[in-house]
Every structure is written in C-alpha cells, then in structure tokens.
Design an enzyme around this catalytic site. Structure first.
Site, PDB file in Angstrom:
ATOM      1  N   ASP A 380       6.252   2.428   5.067  1.00 34.48           N
ATOM      2  CA  ASP A 380       4.901   2.020   5.457  1.00 34.48           C
ATOM      3  C   ASP A 380       4.291   2.978   6.483  1.00 34.48           C
ATOM      4  OD1 ASP A 380       2.679   0.427   5.315  1.00 34.48           O
ATOM      5  OD2 ASP A 380       3.388  -1.021   6.799  1.00 34.48           O
ATOM      6  N   HIS A 397      -0.466   9.665   1.503  1.00 33.19           N
ATOM      7  CA  HIS A 397       0.485   9.402   0.410  1.00 33.19           C
ATOM      8  C   HIS A 397       1.155  10.695  -0.054  1.00 33.19           C
ATOM      9  CE1 HIS A 397      -0.724   5.312   0.511  1.00 33.19           C
ATOM     10  NE2 HIS A 397      -1.986   5.574   0.149  1.00 33.19           N
ATOM     11  N   SER A 425       3.607  -2.088  -4.364  1.00 31.11           N
ATOM     12  CA  SER A 425       3.896  -3.518  -4.541  1.00 31.11           C
ATOM     13  C   SER A 425       2.888  -4.164  -5.497  1.00 31.11           C
ATOM     14  CB  SER A 425       3.829  -4.229  -3.175  1.00 31.11           C
ATOM     15  OG  SER A 425       2.479  -4.344  -2.760  1.00 31.11           O
ATOM     16  N   GLU A 427       1.108  -6.423  -4.731  1.00 30.33           N
ATOM     17  CA  GLU A 427      -0.071  -6.730  -3.898  1.00 30.33           C
ATOM     18  C   GLU A 427      -0.925  -5.476  -3.674  1.00 30.33           C
ATOM     19  OE1 GLU A 427       3.067  -7.979  -3.108  1.00 30.33           O
ATOM     20  OE2 GLU A 427       2.342  -9.829  -4.055  1.00 30.33           O
ATOM     21  N   TRP A 429      -2.300  -3.648  -5.732  1.00 31.14           N
ATOM     22  CA  TRP A 429      -3.434  -3.537  -6.658  1.00 31.14           C
ATOM     23  C   TRP A 429      -4.743  -3.929  -5.976  1.00 31.14           C
ATOM     24  CZ3 TRP A 429      -2.570  -0.801 -10.818  1.00 31.14           C
ATOM     25  CH2 TRP A 429      -1.306  -0.787 -11.385  1.00 31.14           C
ATOM     26  N   LEU A 489      24.112   9.117  -5.926  1.00 27.39           N
ATOM     27  CA  LEU A 489      23.331   8.097  -5.233  1.00 27.39           C
ATOM     28  C   LEU A 489      22.517   7.363  -6.293  1.00 27.39           C
ATOM     29  CD1 LEU A 489      21.879   6.970  -2.579  1.00 27.39           C
ATOM     30  CD2 LEU A 489      20.182   8.752  -2.999  1.00 27.39           C
ATOM     31  N   ARG A 546      12.068  -0.922   7.825  1.00 30.69           N
ATOM     32  CA  ARG A 546      10.632  -0.759   7.604  1.00 30.69           C
ATOM     33  C   ARG A 546      10.084   0.168   8.668  1.00 30.69           C
ATOM     34  NH1 ARG A 546       6.119  -4.938   5.683  1.00 30.69           N
ATOM     35  NH2 ARG A 546       4.365  -3.492   5.690  1.00 30.69           N
ATOM     36  N   ARG A 552       7.538  -7.239   8.980  1.00 29.39           N
ATOM     37  CA  ARG A 552       7.535  -8.239   7.905  1.00 29.39           C
ATOM     38  C   ARG A 552       8.133  -7.584   6.658  1.00 29.39           C
ATOM     39  NH1 ARG A 552       2.046  -7.327   9.098  1.00 29.39           N
ATOM     40  NH2 ARG A 552       1.131  -5.731   7.730  1.00 29.39           N
ATOM     41  N   SER A 554       7.009  -8.228   3.348  1.00 30.24           N
ATOM     42  CA  SER A 554       5.974  -7.976   2.333  1.00 30.24           C
ATOM     43  C   SER A 554       6.471  -8.092   0.888  1.00 30.24           C
ATOM     44  CB  SER A 554       5.348  -6.598   2.559  1.00 30.24           C
ATOM     45  OG  SER A 554       4.803  -6.513   3.846  1.00 30.24           O
TER      46      SER A 554
HETATM   47  C1  IPE Z   1       4.405  -2.744   1.678  1.00 28.91           C
HETATM   48  O1  IPE Z   1       3.438  -2.116   2.413  1.00 28.91           O
HETATM   49  C2  IPE Z   1       4.456  -2.158   0.314  1.00 28.91           C
HETATM   50  C3  IPE Z   1       4.932  -0.790   0.235  1.00 28.91           C
HETATM   51  C4  IPE Z   1       5.389  -0.068   1.204  1.00 28.91           C
HETATM   52  C5  IPE Z   1       4.926  -0.234  -1.073  1.00 28.91           C
HETATM   53  P1  IPE Z   1       1.987  -2.725   2.592  1.00 28.91           P
HETATM   54  O2  IPE Z   1       1.314  -1.819   3.544  1.00 28.91           O
HETATM   55  O3  IPE Z   1       1.360  -2.910   1.270  1.00 28.91           O
HETATM   56  O4  IPE Z   1       2.319  -4.122   3.200  1.00 28.91           O
HETATM   57  P2  IPE Z   1       1.398  -5.127   4.024  1.00 28.91           P
HETATM   58  O5  IPE Z   1       0.229  -5.424   3.169  1.00 28.91           O
HETATM   59  O6  IPE Z   1       1.017  -4.420   5.279  1.00 28.91           O
HETATM   60  O7  IPE Z   1       2.268  -6.300   4.294  1.00 28.91           O
HETATM   61  C1  IPE Z   2       2.626   2.579   2.513  1.00 28.99           C
HETATM   62  O1  IPE Z   2       1.641   3.049   3.348  1.00 28.99           O
HETATM   63  C2  IPE Z   2       2.431   3.075   1.108  1.00 28.99           C
HETATM   64  C3  IPE Z   2       2.009   2.049   0.181  1.00 28.99           C
HETATM   65  C4  IPE Z   2       1.818   0.800   0.448  1.00 28.99           C
HETATM   66  C5  IPE Z   2       1.796   2.457  -1.183  1.00 28.99           C
HETATM   67  P1  IPE Z   2       0.269   2.286   3.513  1.00 28.99           P
HETATM   68  O2  IPE Z   2      -0.688   2.892   2.532  1.00 28.99           O
HETATM   69  O3  IPE Z   2       0.444   0.844   3.448  1.00 28.99           O
HETATM   70  O4  IPE Z   2      -0.092   2.747   4.957  1.00 28.99           O
HETATM   71  P2  IPE Z   2      -0.780   1.866   6.069  1.00 28.99           P
HETATM   72  O5  IPE Z   2       0.074   0.658   6.269  1.00 28.99           O
HETATM   73  O6  IPE Z   2      -2.136   1.524   5.545  1.00 28.99           O
HETATM   74  O7  IPE Z   2      -0.824   2.753   7.249  1.00 28.99           O
HETATM   75 MG    MG Z   3       0.829  -0.546   4.900  1.00 26.07          MG
END
Ligand code: IPE
Ligand code: IPE
Ligand code: MG
Length: 613
Positions: A380, A397, A425, A427, A429, A489, A546, A552, A554
């Site tokens: 994250d 990304h 995830s 979510e 989308w 791995l 994380r 959390r 997620s």
């Molecule tokens: C969790 O990160 C999903 C991934 C790292 C792929 P999010 O950034 O989507 O999670 P929330 O929404 O902050 O919980």
């Molecule tokens: C995690 O980074 C990658 C994905 C969820 C795909 P985020 O894109 O959630 O980055 P933040 O949490 O917005 O900084």
């Molecule tokens: Mg995030």
C-alpha cells in the site's frame, strides 16, 4: 482405493530389539518449519479422514507416526482425486496421473511445493523406502478411477491387492527402524485375508455413500444368491434380500478379520496393533449390523464409548510394549532451502540467481525453525508516494513494480518459500478507470517482459477473472503454466482478489459437492473447506505485512491469515527494498506464537511432532 493401508496389518512379526532410543516425532522433522507444517497437515488429514486409523497410528512408537501420516495422507489425497464425481473418468485419471508424475519429479528433486508430497518425499528419502514400490502404490490408484465391476470374489480380491503396496511401505518403516516385520510364510494367507476383511468392512460401512455415486463394490458372485438384492440396493430399498445379504457379508468379513494365529509369536507392540485393528473392524461390523435400514442412508459410526473401550487398554499395552523396544531412527534430512537449489525448469529457461542488493546487503541468518513459511504483503501507498512528489498516481504504481522485484529477490535470498502479494482487490474497481487500466497493464507487462521471468519463482494467481482484461488473464495463466515446476519461491499474486469473494465461492463449491453426494454436509470440517479453496496447498500466512501506514487488512486472505503475526510499517510501497522484508522476518523470528496454547503446554509425544509456529 477403499480401505486405505491398514497399519496394523503391516505388523506381522517384529523380531529385532536394540537398546531403546527414545525419539520424539519432532526430532524427525528437524528444524525445518515447512516440513513440520507439511507433516502437521498430513496428521490432520489422517485424523479427519479416518479417526480409527489415526487412533491405530497412536499405538505405534511416536518416531514412526509422522511417516505413517505422510503415507496415509498421500493415499487419501489420491483417493479423493480418483473419487471426484464432478468430473468424468478421463479427467479423474488425468488428475491422478498428474499427481503421480509430480511425485516422481519431487522425489528426484528431493523436495516439493505441495505439502503432502513434501512430507511423503521426506519420509521416502529419510527412511529409504523402496521408491519403485512407493510409486507402484501411488500408480495403483489409477485402477480406482476405472469402472469397478467384479464377476467373482477372485476379481474382487485382485482389487484389494492394490492396498498391499501401501501396507508394505509401513512394513519398510519398521524394517528401517530396526524392528523388521518379516512376514512369516505360514501367515501369508491370514495376512491377505485380513486385508480383504478390512476392505469388505469398509465397503459395507460406506455403502450409502457409494450407492449415492452409483457404485456397488461387491462381486456378482456375492450378490447372485440373493435375487433382487442388487436392484433393491440400487434403489435404496431395505428388503429381506438386502438384509440377508448384509448379514451374510458382515459374517464373512468378521471371519476374515479374525486371524488370531497371525499374531502368534509376534512382538507385543505389533500384536497389540493388529489385535486392536481386528477389534475395531469387528465393532464396525457390529455397527453395520445394528444399522438396519439406516445403512442405506448414512455411514454407521462407532460411539465414543465403543472407541474408548477398544483404545484405552490398547494404549496402555502399546506404551508398555514399545517401551521395551529399541528403534533406530534416521536423522532429519538437512532442511531443503530451495532458493538456491539449481534445478532445470519445465520451460528450459536458464534460471538466474536473484541479482544482488545494489548496496551489497546480505540477508540475515534466520534459524530454520524461526523462518515464516508464508509471508503475505499488502503493498500500500503507491498513490501517496506519487502525490508526495507531485506526480500523477499512475507513476506510483509504476514505481511500485520495482519494489515488487526487490521483495521477490529478498525472498529468494533469504530462502522464503511462499510470498503472496496483494496487487488489486475486488474493491479497487471503485477507482478511476484510468488508474485501474494503469495498474492492470503494469501487471501484464511485467508478467510478459519483467525480470522475474527467469528467476526460480513459481508464479500463481489468486483472484477471479470477472471483469479483468482477457490479455491479462491469458498472461497470468501463461506465467502459471510456464513456471509450474519451479521450486524456489511460490509467488502468488492476488489480482481481482477479495477474501469474502474467495470464502463465498469456496462455500458454493462445498455446497455443490454436498449436492452431488461427494461430501456429507453434516460432517464438513475445516479441512474439507480448505480443500475447496482455489489453492488448497497454500499454507497459512505466518506473517502479514502492510506498508503505507495503515493498520487494516482490507479483505486480504481472511481464511489463511487468522493466526498471522501482523506487521505494519509507515513507508510507502515504492520506497520499500528487500531489507524491509528481512527486517520484517527478523522481527517475526523473535515473536512467540502459541496458537491458543498456554506457554510450554505441549508436552505429549505426538504434540511434539507439530510445528510450534
Ligand atoms: C489494499 O489497498 C489493496 C491492495 C494493496 C491491492 P487499498 O489501498 O485498496 O486498501 P484500503 O481501501 O485503503 O483499505
Ligand atoms: C496500493 O497503493 C496499490 C493498489 C491498491 C493497487 P494505493 O494505490 O492504494 O496507494 P494509496 O493508499 O492511495 O497511497
Ligand atoms: Mg491504498
């Protein structure tokens, strides 16, 4: 395979005694946590699939039990593959064949990424089992897939013979332990008949389940004297003909399993096991007789009282008998640290070792028993990393992809076996389409062109294809196929993954299995659930990490991470390098994990076979 190898049947004669060397099962698995987890799974499979067999194994010396669990679990897994009624026989045959071939490869590589095979490979190599015999036992499962119709008892007995190579493996174990169980020639017939009796008891016990699948595993010769019995059975009608047939068969099975001469002159520990097995089988036959019409509806089970009556004195006798018996137990094999084991990959790509850390950092030495088997990471902070630099989120990304490579190298360097990364995830989308496309396209490009292609990494994908671009799904499937035989791995990328989605789909798969009669809904266990997950061999998460300063999970791996150690770090994902992974693992190695037990509470012999983490 119906009745699986009856351990007791494997103990006709024990003659060699050396000074008693007490060996706990834990010392058999050495300090390799992956191996301990593998044996623990085999133990669970044995206990859940067949509590009777499990209890019989408890009558063995503790040092031999893990090997028996491994053999039994392998037999059970193969049995399940051969019995899956939701696919046709060609597909079932292909699955059994694939498992068999994978075992062959694993034996050559001396290691497996599949837990049951890993324990079996360890058992086979450590105890120097006869490998062609073992492979013969495994291949005999193929006969299970084919249609089973028997004209007469002779043909039916031919089917039972498939059990013998499994039983022989247990005999080899005793031989290697210095307590050879050479079968006395004049007892050969008794021994065979005992196995037939165990098999017939099993067929009668499982009658309702088999009939639900259209199977009637009895020879025509047995059915013919009872006109209409076959038709009644197939229609689940409890008629006088069926009642007479069952009475006749239980009486026959009782005779076959009652072989007192078989234990004459035998070591008391072995004789105790055999006598207890016979007692157990007879009690099971009593339960079949007592069931009456219910026999066609459900599997008759032994009451706790009956089991206690049989096993309580048997345990006392076993403790005494084996306390007088010296055993030679082989040393644990060196933990197989696969990351550095060179091995040709199926795609013939020349595998590279992971590139060194840019500053030459080396991984810490973590004792094998303190290494996590499985680390899962919620990567994250990509978006905030970009925003912090005044860049558009997609840049975060792209930068995150480099951190993935770093962590995979760090995992290989330190010898981690399973790494699971949360990349997208169910979510996610909810995000802007442009950002979604960037994330998914970066993953696809990395699969096809990225530097992980020729590292010793088995790549897998966890998630659902719904809504994902076809090219990405194809790239994921290609990578999975191309790297499936790599052993360094196991990298599982969670893409379009949601924990609740996974649990819901698994529950649906179980419901389908119950509807098809493959599983009794009243008896569904955690192991049954786990076997219906998309990757049943994925071990529990030991360490869940994380990044990105959030605390959390997620919707990430709810099933696997129930007992994971949690690790939250403030840095954003693109800033992570392999030293952060090593730091996380070092911290993990200092934690004490109890899994609900009180500290130092586990003292029993067999509990010591279980991994402490
Ligand atoms: C969790 O990160 C999903 C991934 C790292 C792929 P999010 O950034 O989507 O999670 P929330 O929404 O902050 O919980
Ligand atoms: C995690 O980074 C990658 C994905 C969820 C795909 P985020 O894109 O959630 O980055 P933040 O949490 O917005 O900084
Ligand atoms: Mg995030």
């Amino acid at each position: 395979m119906r009745a699986k190898p009856h351990p007791a049947a494997a103990e006709p004669d024990v003659s060699t005694h050396a000074p008693r060397g007490r060996t706990t099962a834990r010392s058999l698995t050495g300090e390799d946590p992956h191996l301990r987890a593998a044996y623990r799974l085999c133990h669970r499979i044995t206990r859940v699939h067949d509590p009777g067999i499990h209890a019989l194994f408890q009558l063995m010396p503790a040092a031999l039990r893990p090997a028996c669990w491994a053999l039994w679990a392998a037999a059970s897994v193969l049995d399940d593959l051969a019995d899956q009624r939701d696919v046709d026989s060609t597909e079932r045959e292909a699955r059994v064949e694939a498992w068999t071939q994978a075992l062959e490869r694993d034996l050559a590589a001396r290691i497996s990424t599949d837990q049951v095979r890993h324990a079996l490979v360890d058992t086979a190599l450590r105890w120097r089992l006869d490998l062609p015999h073992l492979q013969g036992a495994v291949s005999s499962t193929l006969d299970e897939v084919r249609d089973r119709r028997f004209a007469d008892w002779a043909e039916w007995r031919g089917w039972c013979e498939a059990l013998v190579p499994w039983v022989d493996q247990v005999r080899h174990l005793f031989e290697r332990a210095g307590a050879p169980m050479t079968l006395r020639l004049d007892r050969q017939r008794d021994y065979k008949q005992f196995i037939d009796g165990a098999q017939l008891t099993d067929v009668l016990t499982d009658l309702s389940t088999d009939l639900a699948q259209g199977l009637l595993l009895l020879p025509r010769e047995a059915l013919d004297p009872f006109p209409d019995a076959e038709d009644d059975l197939r229609h689940r009608r409890w008629s006088p003909a069926v009642a007479a047939l069952i009475a006749e068969l239980t009486s026959l099975a009782r005779q076959w399993v009652t072989r007192p001469a078989m234990t004459t002159g035998m070591h008391p520990g072995a004789a105790n096991m055999l006598d207890t097995a016979a007692c157990l089988l007879r009690a099971q036959l009593d339960a079949v007789d007592a069931a009456g019409p219910a026999l066609l509806k459900r599997t008759p089970r032994l009451s706790v009282v009956t089991r206690t009556r049989i096993f309580a004195p048997a345990r006392l006798r076993a403790g005494l008998a084996w306390s007088l018996t010296p055993l030679t137990v082989p040393e644990p094999r060196r933990p197989a640290v696969s990351a550095h084991v060179p091995r040709p990959a199926a795609d013939h790509t020349a595998l590279r070792t992971s590139p060194p850390h840019p500053e030459g950092a080396r991984p810490p030495q973590i004792p094998a028993d303190q290494m996590p088997a499985h680390v899962a990471v919620i990567m994250d902070g990509n978006g905030r990393w970009a925003q912090q630099r005044g860049l558009p989120r997609p840049e975060g990304h792209h930068a995150g992809t480099a951190a993935v490579h770093e962590i995979v190298c760090g995992a290989l360097d330190i010898g981690l076996r399973h790494l699971t990364l949360y990349a997208f995830s169910t979510e996610n989308w909810k995000r802007d389409t442009g950002e979604i496309i960037t994330i998914l396209e970066a993953i696809r490009r990395d699969l096809d062109e990225g530097p992980l292609r020729d590292l010793d990494v088995r790549q897998r994908w966890l998630g659902h294809p719904d809504k994902l671009p076809t090219e990405l799904v194809q790239a994921l499937q290609r990578a999975e196929r191309r790297t499936r035989n790599r052993i360094g791995l196991t990298l599982t990328m969670c893409i379009n993954y949601g924990g609740r989605d996974e649990i819901t789909r698994t529950a649906a798969a179980l419901a389908r299995a119950a509807q098809a009669g493959d599983i009794d809904p009243h008896l569904i266990s955690e192991d049954d659930f786990a076997r219906h997950l998309p990757h049943p061999d994925m071990p529990d998460v030991d360490l869940l990490w994380r990044t990105g300063n959030e605390q959390r999970t997620s919707n990430f791996l709810p099933w696997h991470a129930t007992y994971a150690e949690l690790h939250f770090t403030p840095g954003y994902w693109p800033d992570i390098d392999r030293r952060d992974l090593w730091q996380a693992i070092t911290e993990y190695s200092r934690r004490q994990r109890r899994h609900g037990a009180a500290p130092l509470a586990i003292t029993r012999d067999d509990a010591s076979a279980l991994p402490s983490r």
